[in-house]
Design a protein around this motif. Structure first.
Motif, short mmCIF file in Angstrom:
data_model
loop_
_atom_site.label_atom_id
_atom_site.label_comp_id
_atom_site.label_asym_id
_atom_site.label_seq_id
_atom_site.Cartn_x
_atom_site.Cartn_y
_atom_site.Cartn_z
N LYS A 151 98.98 60.43 61.73
CA LYS A 151 97.77 60.49 60.92
C LYS A 151 97.97 61.40 59.71
CE LYS A 151 94.13 59.49 64.29
NZ LYS A 151 92.82 59.93 64.80
N VAL A 152 97.23 61.11 58.67
CA VAL A 152 97.24 61.93 57.46
C VAL A 152 96.35 63.15 57.68
CG1 VAL A 152 96.73 61.97 54.98
CG2 VAL A 152 97.57 59.86 56.06
N LYS A 153 96.84 64.32 57.33
CA LYS A 153 96.04 65.54 57.46
C LYS A 153 95.37 65.86 56.13
CE LYS A 153 98.10 67.97 61.36
NZ LYS A 153 98.44 66.71 62.03
N VAL A 154 94.04 65.90 56.17
CA VAL A 154 93.25 66.16 54.98
C VAL A 154 92.45 67.44 55.18
CG1 VAL A 154 91.46 65.30 53.42
CG2 VAL A 154 93.07 63.69 54.49
N PHE A 155 92.63 68.39 54.30
CA PHE A 155 91.84 69.62 54.31
C PHE A 155 90.94 69.62 53.08
CE2 PHE A 155 95.22 70.68 57.15
CZ PHE A 155 94.70 71.61 58.04
N TYR A 156 89.66 69.78 53.34
CA TYR A 156 88.66 69.75 52.27
C TYR A 156 87.99 71.12 52.21
CZ TYR A 156 84.09 68.66 50.12
OH TYR A 156 82.95 68.67 49.36
N TYR A 157 88.25 71.85 51.12
CA TYR A 157 87.69 73.19 50.90
C TYR A 157 86.48 73.05 49.99
CZ TYR A 157 92.10 74.65 52.92
OH TYR A 157 93.17 74.81 53.77
N GLU A 158 85.35 73.56 50.43
CA GLU A 158 84.10 73.35 49.70
C GLU A 158 83.18 74.53 49.86
OE1 GLU A 158 80.88 72.10 51.38
OE2 GLU A 158 81.61 72.30 53.43
N GLU A 159 82.05 74.48 49.18
CA GLU A 159 80.94 75.41 49.42
C GLU A 159 79.67 74.57 49.45
OE1 GLU A 159 81.69 78.14 46.27
OE2 GLU A 159 80.55 77.01 44.78
N THR A 160 78.76 74.95 50.30
CA THR A 160 77.70 74.03 50.74
C THR A 160 76.65 73.71 49.69
OG1 THR A 160 76.64 75.96 51.76
CG2 THR A 160 77.94 74.51 53.21
N LEU A 161 76.43 74.55 48.70
CA LEU A 161 75.42 74.27 47.70
C LEU A 161 75.99 73.97 46.33
CD1 LEU A 161 72.48 76.71 48.62
CD2 LEU A 161 73.03 74.42 49.51
N CYS A 162 77.28 73.76 46.27
CA CYS A 162 77.90 73.31 45.01
C CYS A 162 77.52 71.84 44.80
CB CYS A 162 79.42 73.46 45.09
SG CYS A 162 80.31 72.58 43.78
N PRO A 163 76.85 71.51 43.71
CA PRO A 163 76.41 70.12 43.52
C PRO A 163 77.56 69.14 43.43
CG PRO A 163 76.13 71.38 41.51
CD PRO A 163 76.45 72.37 42.57
N ASP A 164 78.71 69.58 42.93
CA ASP A 164 79.86 68.70 42.80
C ASP A 164 80.49 68.44 44.17
OD1 ASP A 164 79.82 68.59 39.84
OD2 ASP A 164 80.17 70.73 40.06
N CYS A 165 80.50 69.45 45.04
CA CYS A 165 80.93 69.22 46.42
C CYS A 165 79.98 68.24 47.11
CB CYS A 165 80.97 70.53 47.19
SG CYS A 165 82.23 71.70 46.65
N ALA A 166 78.70 68.40 46.85
CA ALA A 166 77.70 67.54 47.49
C ALA A 166 77.89 66.08 47.08
CB ALA A 166 76.29 68.01 47.14
N LYS A 167 78.12 65.85 45.79
CA LYS A 167 78.34 64.47 45.33
C LYS A 167 79.59 63.87 45.95
CE LYS A 167 76.18 65.47 40.86
NZ LYS A 167 76.45 65.74 39.42
N PHE A 168 80.65 64.66 46.00
CA PHE A 168 81.89 64.18 46.59
C PHE A 168 81.74 63.99 48.10
CE2 PHE A 168 85.94 65.54 48.65
CZ PHE A 168 86.65 64.38 48.42
N GLY A 169 81.14 64.97 48.76
CA GLY A 169 81.01 64.91 50.21
C GLY A 169 80.17 63.75 50.69
N ALA A 170 79.10 63.43 49.94
CA ALA A 170 78.22 62.32 50.32
C ALA A 170 78.73 60.99 49.79
CB ALA A 170 76.81 62.58 49.80
N GLY A 171 79.69 61.04 48.87
CA GLY A 171 80.20 59.83 48.24
C GLY A 171 81.59 59.46 48.72
N SER A 184 82.02 63.34 39.97
CA SER A 184 81.52 64.70 40.10
C SER A 184 82.43 65.65 39.36
CB SER A 184 81.40 65.09 41.58
OG SER A 184 82.42 64.52 42.35
N GLY A 185 81.91 66.80 39.00
CA GLY A 185 82.71 67.80 38.33
C GLY A 185 83.26 68.79 39.35
N VAL A 186 83.32 70.04 38.97
CA VAL A 186 83.81 71.06 39.89
C VAL A 186 82.98 72.33 39.71
CG1 VAL A 186 86.19 70.20 39.94
CG2 VAL A 186 85.54 71.89 38.21
N CYS A 187 82.95 73.13 40.75
CA CYS A 187 82.38 74.48 40.69
C CYS A 187 83.55 75.44 40.59
CB CYS A 187 81.53 74.76 41.94
SG CYS A 187 80.01 73.80 42.02
#
Length: 210
Positions: A3-23, A205-208
């Protein structure tokens, strides 16, 4: 099968993380869960003050609380993203829809997204973890994992696939996972890949930034 190992580093109220995470990330979760292991680290651009032993978050105290909530949920879900990601997606949808009006958002998320939690995990259990010693232990681990990145992250969303950062190509995560799985297994991409977008996506999405 590797399997491919994917690590996703984010912060919960970053709008760009939210767009990516939900999309795009959610699309990969829904279609490629048999082919990847996903690990989500909610810390992002959070900062630790050594002298006071406290944390400061880019989007305020509620983000610090939700980072703790997600770390606690990850733990109680046995680090199984198929169990915890529905809550993450629900939270991301809310953040993407209401940002920058985030005052009171943590309580709203906990109420609206409670139904997406695994049946053995309640908002009360998560709150107890987040506001207690266990939460502090977990956020220290998230901090260590984020600060140990090489190369270091300079923004979020920050996605690493098999130890290689994808930088701002993250919205193509499904295509990246398909290609990497084929490489690792010396095989054609999984059949699920054929129904996913085959052309490179424009980043929605952009980035924070730090």
């Amino acid at each position: 099968m590797v399997k491919v190992k994917v690590f996703y580093y984010e912060e919960t109220l970053c709008p760009d993380c939210a767009k990516f995470g939900a999309g795009s990330m959610n699309e990969a979760v829904e279609n490629l869960s048999d082919y990847m292991d996903l690990y989500v680290v909610a810390y992002g651009n959070e900062r630790y003050n050594e002298s006071t032993g406290t944390y400061t978050c880019q989007h305020g105290e509620e983000e610090c609380y939700m980072n703790l909530i997600e770390a606690c949920l990850d733990l109680y879900a046995g680090d199984d993203y198929r169990r915890y990601y529905p809550f993450f997606k629900c939270a991301d949808d809310i953040v993407a829809n209401v940002y920058p009006h985030i005052k009171g958002i943590s309580a709203y998320i906990m109420k609206k997204c409670a139904s997406t939690l695994p049946s053995d995990i309640t908002p009360e259990i998560l709150d107890s973890c987040a506001t207690g010693n266990l939460g502090q232990e977990l956020i220290a681990i998230s901090r260590h994992n984020t600060e140990s990145l090489n190369p270091p992250h300079t923004y979020v969303p920050w996605v690493v696939v098999d130890k290689k950062p994808v930088f701002q190509n993250y919205d193509n995560i499904s295509a990246i996972v398909c290609e990497e799985w084929a490489r690792l297994n010396d095989a054609n991409p999984p059949p699920e890949c054929s129904k996913l977008a085959s052309t490179p996506r424009q980043r929605v999405s952009g980035v924070c930034t730090l």
